[in-house]
Design a protein around this motif. Structure first.
Motif, PDB file in Angstrom:
ATOM      1  N   GLN A  80       0.826  -1.214   0.000  1.00 22.56           N
ATOM      2  CA  GLN A  80       0.000   0.000   0.000  1.00 22.56           C
ATOM      3  C   GLN A  80       0.858   1.261   0.000  1.00 22.56           C
ATOM      4  N   HIS A  81       1.967   1.246   0.749  1.00 23.83           N
ATOM      5  CA  HIS A  81       2.801   2.449   0.851  1.00 23.83           C
ATOM      6  C   HIS A  81       3.366   2.832  -0.520  1.00 23.83           C
ATOM      7  N   LEU A  82       3.982   1.872  -1.210  1.00 30.15           N
ATOM      8  CA  LEU A  82       4.583   2.175  -2.509  1.00 30.15           C
ATOM      9  C   LEU A  82       3.515   2.571  -3.526  1.00 30.15           C
ATOM     10  N   GLU A  83       2.366   1.937  -3.457  1.00 24.60           N
ATOM     11  CA  GLU A  83       1.283   2.278  -4.378  1.00 24.60           C
ATOM     12  C   GLU A  83       0.789   3.699  -4.123  1.00 24.60           C
ATOM     13  N   ALA A  84       0.664   4.070  -2.847  1.00 27.94           N
ATOM     14  CA  ALA A  84       0.229   5.429  -2.506  1.00 27.94           C
ATOM     15  C   ALA A  84       1.235   6.468  -2.989  1.00 27.94           C
ATOM     16  N   VAL A  85       2.533   6.154  -2.840  1.00 25.57           N
ATOM     17  CA  VAL A  85       3.576   7.057  -3.342  1.00 25.57           C
ATOM     18  C   VAL A  85       3.426   7.226  -4.848  1.00 25.57           C
ATOM     19  N   GLY A  86       3.233   6.113  -5.564  1.00 29.07           N
ATOM     20  CA  GLY A  86       3.095   6.172  -7.009  1.00 29.07           C
ATOM     21  C   GLY A  86       1.899   6.997  -7.456  1.00 29.07           C
ATOM     22  N   LEU A  87       0.762   6.841  -6.781  1.00 26.08           N
ATOM     23  CA  LEU A  87      -0.432   7.604  -7.134  1.00 26.08           C
ATOM     24  C   LEU A  87      -0.247   9.094  -6.860  1.00 26.08           C
ATOM     25  N   PHE A  88       0.433   9.398  -5.744  1.00 25.96           N
ATOM     26  CA  PHE A  88       0.698  10.808  -5.427  1.00 25.96           C
ATOM     27  C   PHE A  88       1.608  11.431  -6.485  1.00 25.96           C
ATOM     28  N   ASP A 117      10.157  20.033  -0.660  1.00 25.89           N
ATOM     29  CA  ASP A 117      10.929  18.821  -0.503  1.00 25.89           C
ATOM     30  C   ASP A 117      11.714  18.623  -1.792  1.00 25.89           C
ATOM     31  N   ALA A 118      12.978  18.226  -1.681  1.00 23.80           N
ATOM     32  CA  ALA A 118      13.829  18.083  -2.861  1.00 23.80           C
ATOM     33  C   ALA A 118      13.288  17.054  -3.841  1.00 23.80           C
ATOM     34  N   PHE A 119      12.538  16.065  -3.343  1.00 24.11           N
ATOM     35  CA  PHE A 119      11.977  15.039  -4.225  1.00 24.11           C
ATOM     36  C   PHE A 119      11.105  15.653  -5.327  1.00 24.11           C
ATOM     37  N   LEU A 120      10.474  16.784  -5.027  1.00 25.42           N
ATOM     38  CA  LEU A 120       9.484  17.373  -5.939  1.00 25.42           C
ATOM     39  C   LEU A 120      10.180  18.225  -6.993  1.00 25.42           C
ATOM     40  N   TRP A 121      10.867  17.539  -7.893  1.00 27.22           N
ATOM     41  CA  TRP A 121      11.717  18.197  -8.886  1.00 27.22           C
ATOM     42  C   TRP A 121      10.949  19.110  -9.831  1.00 27.22           C
ATOM     43  N   PRO A 183      21.479   3.562  -2.049  1.00 30.95           N
ATOM     44  CA  PRO A 183      20.022   3.438  -2.174  1.00 30.95           C
ATOM     45  C   PRO A 183      19.668   2.726  -3.476  1.00 30.95           C
ATOM     46  N   ASN A 184      18.665   1.863  -3.423  1.00 27.50           N
ATOM     47  CA  ASN A 184      18.280   1.090  -4.610  1.00 27.50           C
ATOM     48  C   ASN A 184      17.950   1.974  -5.801  1.00 27.50           C
ATOM     49  N   GLU A 185      17.372   3.154  -5.536  1.00 26.49           N
ATOM     50  CA  GLU A 185      16.953   4.031  -6.634  1.00 26.49           C
ATOM     51  C   GLU A 185      18.126   4.557  -7.442  1.00 26.49           C
ATOM     52  N   VAL A 186      19.318   4.589  -6.845  1.00 26.30           N
ATOM     53  CA  VAL A 186      20.508   5.001  -7.602  1.00 26.30           C
ATOM     54  C   VAL A 186      20.885   3.933  -8.623  1.00 26.30           C
ATOM     55  N   LEU A 187      20.634   2.676  -8.282  1.00 20.89           N
ATOM     56  CA  LEU A 187      21.101   1.557  -9.092  1.00 20.89           C
ATOM     57  C   LEU A 187      20.093   1.074 -10.122  1.00 20.89           C
ATOM     58  N   MET A 188      18.796   1.273  -9.865  1.00 19.95           N
ATOM     59  CA  MET A 188      17.783   0.735 -10.782  1.00 19.95           C
ATOM     60  C   MET A 188      17.516   1.688 -11.936  1.00 19.95           C
ATOM     61  N   ASP A 189      17.020   1.143 -13.030  1.00 18.58           N
ATOM     62  CA  ASP A 189      16.632   1.958 -14.166  1.00 18.58           C
ATOM     63  C   ASP A 189      15.537   2.938 -13.727  1.00 18.58           C
ATOM     64  N   PRO A 194       8.093   4.716  -9.904  1.00 17.04           N
ATOM     65  CA  PRO A 194       7.860   6.168  -9.881  1.00 17.04           C
ATOM     66  C   PRO A 194       8.867   6.898  -8.995  1.00 17.04           C
ATOM     67  N   LEU A 195       9.253   6.278  -7.857  1.00 18.46           N
ATOM     68  CA  LEU A 195      10.189   6.934  -6.955  1.00 18.46           C
ATOM     69  C   LEU A 195      11.575   7.042  -7.586  1.00 18.46           C
ATOM     70  N   ALA A 196      12.024   5.978  -8.253  1.00 19.31           N
ATOM     71  CA  ALA A 196      13.332   6.035  -8.931  1.00 19.31           C
ATOM     72  C   ALA A 196      13.329   7.105 -10.010  1.00 19.31           C
ATOM     73  N   HIS A 197      12.222   7.193 -10.736  1.00 20.58           N
ATOM     74  CA  HIS A 197      12.093   8.221 -11.781  1.00 20.58           C
ATOM     75  C   HIS A 197      12.144   9.616 -11.166  1.00 20.58           C
TER      76      HIS A 197
END
Length: 455
Positions: A80-88, A117-121, A183-189, A194-197
């Motif tokens: 649920q957490h990852l899905e909620a992040v993706g929808l947001f 927040d820095a995430f919000l590019w 962090p995994n997001e540095v290594l994955m495509d 959505p978070l890695a993107h």
């Protein structure tokens, strides 16, 4: 300082991102009482972080709700957490832009600066479009920020060789870092999640920011600080916030379970304090291993453990612990606990806020990282700053946890770790003094934020 300044604050409403951002905004608002601050987050997030405040107590800060992107009647799948992040993420930036117009109408003043927040590019593009400064706030350590900014270089380096056991040499201040600590997001495509993107795009946009702000202090990682200053227009460490909060004489957090009165009965630097934040609970077998290690070591402990996780403890352990100087609570006033001289070591998931609190009050750490930047943080704790240990193998076992507790509390090497964290605490204290690096950086930040854009 202009009374026409109106600062829009965009939060990433997950994990421990929103509360540090609100702390920053409250500091800015107190220093610039004539400036309007509009704080944008989801209704669920706002109701949580503003729960202790009445609307008329917020002064020059006003909260606004943005859509969380969850469709009406939506049923979540497995995570649920990852899905909620993706929808947001999918709902951005339209959910913010829509409500910004409402805030401008309420205030009667156009937005003059974006603090996000820095995430919000996407805020970079929005700030350029309306001609205002963009101030992203990175809620973690400078080491993880550096890792994200070097994402392309890291991926190129690991593409030509075996990933396992590979170490990096290209990032200043992080030489010798194992690839698996990133962090995994540095290594994955970047298209894998959505978070890695989001994080990849963030790394591309941050060099365009007017200033990048961190809740840290320059002296913790001088080599990384120097490198990031060369990569970013302005790199402003303005913490650690726990020391600033302690100095501000804010009312102390509640202590309904009487943790502090219990600590008063313990010997100096003898207590093992255990907490994994608001989100994480270790797997059942690790809860058992940790409990067995505590019982074998016969040390006093204060364990913040959620009720649903207590069922995994060994049978009779709670009663035996209660009779042998062990205390369980569902929530502890962590800053006040770490500030108490009876605490000798902090067993933690190694989130950045917890590390900063431990450093601020000179408490060594035992780290069991789970996700995100926690593996990198634990590596820095053990090998970079030398202020604690990562548990053997990265998971709790009875023998590994016993070794870690005894190492910190009883060995000569443990005394050296305690001295290292004391020295780092002094550097942090120096940073927040009237002429300290963090104080000067914060004054520079106020000037940037409150300067009206050219119309």
């Amino acid at each position: 300082m202009s009374t026409s300044s109106h600062i829009a604050v965009f939060a990433f409403p997950f994990g421990t991102h929103t509360a540090p951002l609100l702390d920053l905004v409250q500091r800015l608002a107190a220093s610039a009482p004539d400036v309007k601050f509009s704080f944008f987050s989801t209704s669920e997030s706002n109701s949580l972080i503003f729960s202790g405040s009445k609307a008329d107590d917020l002064g020059n800060i006003k909260a606004y709700n943005v859509s969380d992107g969850i469709p009406d009647g939506h049923i979540f799948g497995g995570n649920q957490h990852l899905e909620a992040v993706g929808l947001f993420i999918k709902a951005t930036p339209d959910n913010f832009v829509k409500v910004v117009k409402e805030a401008e109408e309420d205030a009667g003043v156009k937005i003059s600066c974006l603090v996000t927040d820095a995430f919000l590019w996407f805020a970079c593009d929005l700030a350029e479009e309306i001609g205002v400064p963009w101030i992203p706030f990175w809620t973690a350590a400078s080491s993880s920020l550096s890792a994200h900014l070097y994402t392309d270089e890291i991926r190129r380096e690991i593409a030509t060789s075996e990933r396992s056991e590979q170490t990096l040499a290209l990032i200043p201040g992080l030489q010798g870092l194992n690839i698996n600590d990133l962090p995994n997001e540095v290594l994955m495509d970047s298209q894998e999640s959505p978070l890695a993107h989001m994080l990849y795009n963030m790394a591309l946009k941050l060099p365009k920011a007017t200033a990048v702000v961190l809740n840290s202090f320059e002296e913790i990682d001088p080599a990384i600080t120097t490198d990031l200053k060369s990569m970013l227009k302005k790199f402003l460490n303005i913490g650690p916030s726990p020391l600033l909060a302690a100095a501000s004489k804010k009312p102390p957090s509640a202590d309904k379970d009487e943790c502090l009165s219990w600590l008063e009965k313990q010997n100096n630097a003898s207590v093992v304090y255990i907490s994994f934040g608001t989100v994480i609970s270790p797997p059942p077998d690790e809860i058992v291993a940790l409990a067995n290690a505590l019982e074998t070591c016969e040390v006093p402990f204060l364990w913040s453990l959620k009720d649903h996780a207590k069922k995994h403890l060994p049978e009779g352990f709670i009663d035996r612990a209660r009779n042998n100087n062990g205390k369980f609570v569902t929530w502890a006033p962590q800053v006040r606990v770490l500030e108490h001289g009876a605490v000798g070591v902090f067993v933690t998931h190694c989130g950045w806020n917890s590390i900063l609190e431990s450093i601020s009050f000179g408490v060594p750490l035992i780290c069991r990282p789970f996700f995100g930047d926690q593996k990198l943080n634990s590596r820095m704790v053990q090998d970079g700053w030398k202020i604690g240990l990562k548990v053997d193998g990265g998971v709790f076992t009875k023998s590994g946890t016993i070794n870690a507790i005894q190492y910190i509390l009883s060995s000569d090497k443990g005394k050296a770790i305690s001295e290292n964290v004391r020295v780092l605490k002094e550097k942090a204290l120096d940073a927040v003094k009237p002429n300290g690096s963090s104080t000067r950086n914060f004054q520079e930040l106020i000037e940037i934020v409150t300067k009206s854009p050219v119309q």
